[in-house]
Design a protein around this motif. Structure first.
Motif, short mmCIF file in Angstrom:
data_model
loop_
_atom_site.label_atom_id
_atom_site.label_comp_id
_atom_site.label_asym_id
_atom_site.label_seq_id
_atom_site.Cartn_x
_atom_site.Cartn_y
_atom_site.Cartn_z
N LYS A 105 0.83 -1.20 0.00
CA LYS A 105 0.00 0.00 0.00
C LYS A 105 0.87 1.25 0.00
O LYS A 105 1.91 1.31 0.65
N GLY A 106 0.43 2.24 -0.77
CA GLY A 106 1.09 3.54 -0.74
C GLY A 106 2.30 3.67 -1.63
O GLY A 106 2.95 4.73 -1.62
N TYR A 107 2.62 2.64 -2.42
CA TYR A 107 3.80 2.75 -3.28
C TYR A 107 3.54 3.74 -4.40
O TYR A 107 2.51 3.69 -5.08
N THR A 108 4.50 4.65 -4.64
CA THR A 108 4.31 5.70 -5.65
C THR A 108 5.45 5.75 -6.65
O THR A 108 5.63 6.75 -7.35
N THR A 125 2.09 -0.34 4.55
CA THR A 125 3.25 0.06 3.76
C THR A 125 4.43 -0.90 3.97
O THR A 125 4.51 -1.62 4.98
N TYR A 126 5.35 -0.86 3.03
CA TYR A 126 6.57 -1.66 3.14
C TYR A 126 7.34 -1.28 4.40
O TYR A 126 7.82 -2.16 5.14
N ASP A 127 7.45 0.00 4.68
CA ASP A 127 8.23 0.44 5.83
C ASP A 127 7.68 -0.10 7.15
O ASP A 127 8.43 -0.31 8.11
N GLU A 128 6.38 -0.33 7.20
CA GLU A 128 5.78 -0.90 8.41
C GLU A 128 6.25 -2.33 8.66
O GLU A 128 6.28 -2.78 9.81
N TYR A 186 10.94 -7.74 9.35
CA TYR A 186 12.00 -8.35 8.55
C TYR A 186 13.29 -8.43 9.37
O TYR A 186 13.96 -9.48 9.44
N GLU A 187 13.66 -7.32 9.96
CA GLU A 187 14.92 -7.25 10.71
C GLU A 187 14.92 -8.23 11.88
O GLU A 187 15.96 -8.86 12.18
N TRP A 188 13.79 -8.40 12.52
CA TRP A 188 13.68 -9.33 13.65
C TRP A 188 13.93 -10.77 13.19
O TRP A 188 14.70 -11.51 13.81
N VAL A 189 13.30 -11.15 12.09
CA VAL A 189 13.47 -12.51 11.58
C VAL A 189 14.89 -12.72 11.06
O VAL A 189 15.50 -13.77 11.28
N ASP A 193 17.03 -3.92 1.01
CA ASP A 193 15.90 -3.42 0.25
C ASP A 193 16.27 -3.39 -1.23
O ASP A 193 17.32 -2.86 -1.60
N THR A 194 15.40 -3.95 -2.08
CA THR A 194 15.64 -3.93 -3.52
C THR A 194 14.96 -2.70 -4.11
O THR A 194 13.74 -2.58 -4.06
N LEU A 195 15.77 -1.80 -4.66
CA LEU A 195 15.26 -0.52 -5.14
C LEU A 195 15.30 -0.39 -6.65
O LEU A 195 14.68 0.51 -7.21
#
Length: 587
Positions: free
Chosen positions: A107-110, A126-129, A134-137, A171-173
């Motif tokens: 959601k929210g990707y622009t 959102t991805y950032d949420e 991710y970091e915990w796992v 993160d793949t950008l």
């Protein structure tokens, strides 16, 4: 007896929820329909048929007694569903690849490439949420940069000559190449330095021993404690943590794990005007006895095929008809290059390098032992190369038309062994489509109820999905050519369903999703889903396990806070690695 939480399924996601809640003192029952492989060196072998035969292999969908038939699934199409039952689930098979999803599926990707994604079926946050989870796992498993060998050198050399940059972030950008981020421990000591079994025992050897048999479960290095086996499938990581929670967590309570316990019904009751999950019934697959137990919360984690089957067999609500629908995969394909030099294809972690093409999907190098190599080259929707076509016979920069390689041509290709080959796996972003689904079969039921039917009309993919697969096949061929391949085969695989997701999807709209943004059912309170089926979409192409486990961590935190008065732990606590010495000592 009433538990705090019952988790159904001990594959990729269920043990994550069980471990996190047990670490915080909850009473958790973890039920798994398949086997508990408690001592793999005595139970498993490296013989390919012994492991991978879908009817009798120890990594199949079936009961622990291998003399009994596999569990029936109706699959009315040309394809193969590669999954495994048992503690660890299909992570027993997986290669440990742990990339994050592409940002465009949230959601929210622009971004400028927003039109390349199925934004109607995006994640409802959102991805950032998701990044803290991710970091915990990644810290828990742990996820590390893969060990490099010969086949990775060949693959990455070809990728560099494609003119795309190296990726240096998790993160793949953008389009890029890199070593895999994978859940396989780096080799230490003698591991990766010798092939002599006498010197590949723990603790002289630690981590990956470069045996090359990732597909068949991991039991390396020899004599290691279970939580020190190289590949971090959940039976080697989250399950040992769940079983030893009091040893490493100040408030920990050991999970009760029951294998050979196939859940056949989810029970509900009407409370304060709402339908609420209250417990489950399961069948002991050895004795045939049935048991019922209640809990404050029920979490379904049986997988993309079995979770909708259990839901439908339980008679749970399905008002929008989306239970089981939206069954996505990665519309895989295979391209293999033949080389006049050693490629090291059979050695080391089976997949340790990748290229990402956000908006299209990804490429990975894949090492296979001989029988699986032959299988992969003989799986096609285009017929047999040079013999007949099924109306496809796709042409392109590869040599000849697509199709199965059999007979003399296969013998010639394998004549110098698999270490003169380099395989590239194509993982295509797949759009969510309602006609692709897991439902109930009209075939006679088995002892657990109506059997599942996987309906996957692979010739009705979206135009975007079809175009992405062709784009990736051409990039894979170009990579192999630039790496020095003298001949390139493309196979046009029939559906090989090993990355499947989204059949109980969370979503932006209640019209086409089963779960809300918290992974709780829209129609049954205190009923959550924590396996690949909860994913909103196919992630754009990246391997799904890490995202499923990050989402399962988020779901466990939600359950702890909402139903047991706990506090958020991600971002407030430090994760404990699954290789912690306290876990080894307690096993």
């Amino acid at each position: 007896m009433s538990r705090d939480v019952i988790v159904v399924g001990a594959g990729a996601g269920g043990p994550v929820v069980a471990k996190e809640l047990a670490a915080r003192g909850l009473d958790v029952l973890l039920l798994e329909g398949g086997a508990r492989h408690g001592n793999p060196p005595k139970e498993w072998t490296h013989f390919e048929n012994d492991a991978n035969n879908p009817l009798t292999g120890f990594l199949r969908v079936g009961p622990s007694d291998r003399r009994k038939p596999e569990w029936l699934r109706e699959q009315p199409q040309n394809g193969f569903l590669l999954q495994a039952s048992g503690v660890g689930g299909t992570t027993l098979h997986y290669y440990g690849n742990s990339p994050r999803a592409y940002r465009g599926v949230f959601k929210g990707y622009t971004g400028a490439d927003r039109g390349s994604y199925d934004t109607e079926h995006a994640f409802p946050f959102t991805y950032d949420e998701l990044v803290p989870y991710y970091e915990w796992v990644e810290a828990t498993l742990p996820v590390q940069t893969a060990a490099m060998g010969v086949k990775e050198t060949v693959f990455l050399g070809g990728a560099e000559r494609l003119g795309i940059p190296v990726q240096t972030t998790k993160d793949t950008l953008r389009w890029s190449y890199r070593p895999q981020e994978n859940a396989i421990l780096q080799p230490g000591g003698t591991a990766g330095r010798t092939g002599d079994p006498a010197h590949l025992h723990y603790p002289e050897a630690t981590g990956c021993t470069f045996c090359g048999y990732c597909l068949q479960g991991c039991m390396e290095p020899a004599s290691a404690p279970r939580n020190q086996y190289a590949k971090r499938s959940t039976d080697n990581s989250y399950v040992p943590m769940a079983l030893t929670a009091p040893a490493w967590s100040p408030h920990g309570r050991a999970v009760t794990l029951l294998a050979d316990s196939y859940v056949t019904k989810v029970h509900t009751a009407r409370r304060d005007g709402e339908l609420v999950a209250t417990g489950v019934t399961w069948r002991n697959t050895v004795t045939g006895e049935r048991h019922r137990e209640d809990a404050a919360v029920v979490v379904l984690a049986g997988g993309t095929t079995e979770t909708p089957r259990l839901w439908l067999n339980s008679g749970l609500p399905n008002p929008n008809g989306w239970v089981g629908r939206g069954y996505t995969d990665h519309f895989l394909d295979g391209v293999t290059g033949l080389f006049d030099r050693d490629t090291g294809s059979s050695r080391g972690p089976s997949s340790a390098a990748r290229c990402d093409f956000p908006g299209y999907g990804a490429l990975e190098n894949i090492g296979l032992p001989p029988a699986m190599q032959a299988f992969s080259m003989a799986l096609s929707d285009s017929g047999i190369r040079g013999q007949y076509r099924n109306g496809r016979g796709l042409t392109g920069p590869w040599d000849g038309r697509t199709g199965r390689v059999i007979g003399p041509e296969l013998k010639e290709a394998l004549g110098h062994g698999v270490d003169r080959l380099l395989n590239v796996l194509i993982l295509t972003g797949d759009d969510v489509e309602a006609q692709n689904r897991a439902t109930l079969s009209a075939l006679p039921p088995d002892e657990h109820g109506a059997v599942p039917k996987v309906v996957f009309r692979h010739r009705q993919r979206s135009r975007r999905t079809l175009a992405a697969r062709e784009f990736l096949a051409r990039r894979a061929t170009e990579l192999l050519r630039r790496a020095g391949a003298t001949h390139v085969y493309r196979f046009d695989w029939a559906p090989l369903l090993l990355h499947v997701h989204s059949s109980m999807r969370m979503g932006l709209s209640a019209d086409d999703s089963v779960l809300g943004a918290d992974a709780q059912s829209r129609w049954v309170r205190r009923l959550y889903v924590a396996d690949n089926s909860a994913l909103a979409n196919s992630l754009g192409g990246p391997n799904p396990t890490l995202t499923t486990q990050a989402l399962a961590t988020r779901t466990a935190e939600t359950i702890f806070v909402r139903h047991f008065g706990g506090h958020p732990f991600v971002g407030r606590e430090d994760p404990v690695p699954s290789t912690d010495h306290r876990i080894s000592a307690a096993l």
